[in-house]
Design a protein around this motif. Structure first.
Motif, short mmCIF file in Angstrom:
data_model
loop_
_atom_site.label_atom_id
_atom_site.label_comp_id
_atom_site.label_asym_id
_atom_site.label_seq_id
_atom_site.Cartn_x
_atom_site.Cartn_y
_atom_site.Cartn_z
N GLY A 214 0.83 -1.35 0.08
CA GLY A 214 -0.20 -0.04 0.15
C GLY A 214 0.76 1.26 0.13
O GLY A 214 2.16 1.29 0.24
N LYS A 215 0.12 2.38 0.01
CA LYS A 215 0.88 3.63 -0.08
C LYS A 215 1.59 4.06 1.44
O LYS A 215 0.91 3.32 2.38
N PRO A 216 2.69 4.72 1.65
CA PRO A 216 2.97 4.74 2.74
C PRO A 216 2.17 5.19 3.92
O PRO A 216 2.20 4.93 4.89
N ASP A 217 1.04 6.20 3.66
CA ASP A 217 0.33 6.61 4.70
C ASP A 217 -0.77 5.45 5.01
O ASP A 217 -1.24 5.20 6.21
N GLU A 218 -1.04 4.71 4.02
CA GLU A 218 -1.94 3.34 4.19
C GLU A 218 -1.48 2.58 5.20
O GLU A 218 -1.99 1.99 6.02
N ILE A 219 -0.22 2.15 4.85
CA ILE A 219 0.80 1.22 5.81
C ILE A 219 0.87 1.75 7.16
O ILE A 219 0.57 0.95 8.14
N TYR A 220 1.21 3.01 7.33
CA TYR A 220 1.32 3.62 8.50
C TYR A 220 -0.13 3.94 9.57
O TYR A 220 -0.14 3.44 10.43
N ASP A 221 -1.03 4.25 8.75
CA ASP A 221 -2.21 4.48 9.42
C ASP A 221 -3.16 3.36 9.60
O ASP A 221 -3.94 3.17 10.55
N HIS A 222 -3.15 2.49 8.66
CA HIS A 222 -4.10 1.24 8.70
C HIS A 222 -3.39 0.06 8.32
O HIS A 222 -3.24 -0.61 7.30
N PRO A 223 -2.30 -0.32 9.27
CA PRO A 223 -1.41 -1.56 9.11
C PRO A 223 -2.53 -2.63 9.18
O PRO A 223 -3.34 -2.81 9.73
N SER A 224 -2.31 -3.82 8.44
CA SER A 224 -3.36 -4.90 8.29
C SER A 224 -3.31 -6.04 9.26
O SER A 224 -4.09 -6.51 9.56
N SER A 225 -1.86 -5.74 9.89
CA SER A 225 -1.70 -6.69 11.21
C SER A 225 -0.89 -6.37 12.21
O SER A 225 -0.15 -5.22 12.06
N ARG A 226 -0.64 -6.97 13.12
CA ARG A 226 0.00 -6.66 14.43
C ARG A 226 1.68 -6.42 13.80
O ARG A 226 2.11 -5.54 14.17
N TYR A 227 1.83 -7.42 13.08
CA TYR A 227 3.16 -7.54 12.56
C TYR A 227 3.71 -6.59 11.83
O TYR A 227 4.58 -5.57 11.98
N VAL A 228 2.91 -5.66 10.92
CA VAL A 228 3.19 -4.75 9.77
C VAL A 228 3.19 -3.45 10.96
O VAL A 228 3.75 -2.63 10.83
N ALA A 229 2.17 -3.46 11.89
CA ALA A 229 1.89 -2.47 12.78
C ALA A 229 3.56 -1.98 13.49
O ALA A 229 3.88 -1.21 13.80
N SER A 230 3.93 -2.98 14.26
CA SER A 230 5.18 -3.10 14.96
C SER A 230 6.23 -2.92 13.95
O SER A 230 7.46 -2.42 14.42
N ARG A 274 -0.93 5.07 17.37
CA ARG A 274 0.44 5.66 17.18
C ARG A 274 0.96 6.32 18.55
O ARG A 274 -0.05 7.15 18.89
N PRO A 275 2.05 6.67 18.65
CA PRO A 275 2.51 7.36 19.88
C PRO A 275 2.04 8.86 19.99
O PRO A 275 1.81 9.36 20.87
N GLU A 276 2.22 9.32 18.75
CA GLU A 276 1.86 10.88 18.69
C GLU A 276 0.48 10.94 18.91
O GLU A 276 0.01 12.45 18.90
N ASN A 277 -0.56 9.80 18.58
CA ASN A 277 -1.85 10.42 18.99
C ASN A 277 -2.16 9.92 20.34
O ASN A 277 -3.54 9.96 20.61
#
Ligand code: ATP
Length: 348
Positions: A214-230, A274-277
């Motif tokens: 996905g686009k960088p913001d999609e990956i960052y804002d809506h990771p599909s799994s715990r793994y991608v989020a971390s 995310r930490p900034e939120n």
């Protein structure tokens, strides 16, 4: 432009690529991102023709690449170790490909000049590699690839050997170069920031599979799994459950999630913020949720401090607080909150 379908590569018992499919548009900049050993290089080398896959297909501009040797494919590769010819001048290093193609002398000259100008190295044409810095050598390696005018440029951690400052500078230069050349770039990196900064789309890989594209913001804002989020950035991940009254609650403290979030929760998913939120203080209003924890670590990041809070159920909340205020003490209790609109769910 590039169609990769169900690609697999097995080394003995080990699946280096496991049913990988990837479609790339002409002129796109794709980053293959993942930890060491996840199969990024194997995928890149399969496209280049240095690795023979065991199954699946690769085509470029509608033409099947299987069985085609590397030099018959419309691609060029830039490796991490620049591998310039030490006894050739910069100009002769860059001229190597066009000479092998037996292009007319005048055209070779012109192309070399263009390629060196594109990477900002035209003043160094008569130098030898040993007289160049690492960053300059890497630029020459790039020039040596683009001089062949490939349809696709494959880049295997090309900035990996450079120091951080130079790396950031070349990231910007590479992005610019990509826009001016209009060549399709496929870029391998294990550095998430590099992937997010440079690529049009990021393919996050793990254990021979693409987990999310996905686009960088999609990956960052809506990771599909715990793994991608971390793997991409830091995040607070909190397990959820259904409470006694049927409402969706946090496992950590039983806090009821706002109705809008609860409505889209699927069994097994965790809440991600995310930490900034996240901010210090109790929740205000029905759209906010709070947790309390104990300060386990504080890292100074310049303008902010990143605080890890251990919650009662051992989950960890990560919050960024202003770097100028008082520093939280280790072991201190702290309540933090976030707005439901800033949270999303991820699967296991
Ligand atoms: P890195 O960032 O460390 O380069 P990577 O994601 O690029 O990692 P690959 O080089 O694609 O990983 O390797 C994927 C897996 O396949 C690794 O576990 C590696 O050990 C294995 N592998 C790669 N090449 C071979 C080979 N020729 N023989 C056996 N195993 C291999």
């Amino acid at each position: 432009m590039i169609e990769i379908k169900s690609l697999s590569k097995v080394y003995g018992q080990f699946r280096a690529l496991d049913d990988v499919s990837l479609f790339v548009e002409e002129g796109e900049f794709i980053a293959l991102l993942g930890p060491s050993g996840c199969g990024k290089t194997t995928l890149l080398r399969s496209i280049a023709g240095f690795v023979q896959p065991d199954g699946g297909s690769i085509s470029i501009s509608g033409r099947s690449m299987l069985g085609q040797p590397p030099n018959k494919r419309p691609v060029n590769t830039v490796f991490q170790n620049y591998a310039l010819f030490p006894h050739y001048s910069v100009a002769n290093n860059v001229a190597f490909g066009p000479r092998r193609q037996r292009l007319p002398v005048q055209e070779i000259k012109q192309r070399v000049q263009e390629a060196l100008t594109a990477v900002g190295m035209s003043d160094f044409a008569s130098r030898f590699p040993s007289q160049l810095s690492g960053g300059q050598q890497q630029r020459v390696a790039l020039a040596r690839a683009i001089v062949n005018r490939p349809k696709v440029l494959l880049l295997d951690e090309p900035l990996g050997a450079l120091d951080l400052k130079l790396r950031k500078q070349l990231q910007l230069e590479l992005s610019k170069l990509h826009k001016t050349l209009g060549i399709t770039f496929i870029f391998v990196t294990h550095d998430q920031e590099e992937a997010l900064v440079m690529a049009d789309r990021v393919a996050v890989m793990s254990r021979g599979k693409i987990l999310q594209l996905g686009k960088p913001d999609e990956i960052y804002d809506h990771p599909s799994s715990r793994y991608v989020a971390s793997f991409v950035g830091e995040s607070t991940l909190l397990r959820c459950d259904v409470g006694q009254d049927g409402r969706v609650v946090l496992e950590a403290n039983g806090a009821v999630l706002p109705a809008q979030l609860a409505g889209i929760w699927r069994n097994g998913q965790s809440l991600m913020i995310r930490p900034e939120n996240i901010a210090v203080g109790p929740a205000v209003g029905p759209d906010e949720t709070a947790v309390e924890g104990v300060v386990a670590s504080v890292a100074f990041l310049g303008s902010t401090r990143r605080v890890h809070l251990e919650l009662a159920n051992r989950e960890v909340a990560i919050v960024d607080i202003p770097g100028t205020g008082p520093k939280p003490e280790l072991g201190q209790a702290l309540t933090v909150h976030w707005h439901g609109a800033k949270a999303t769910f991820v699967s296991d």
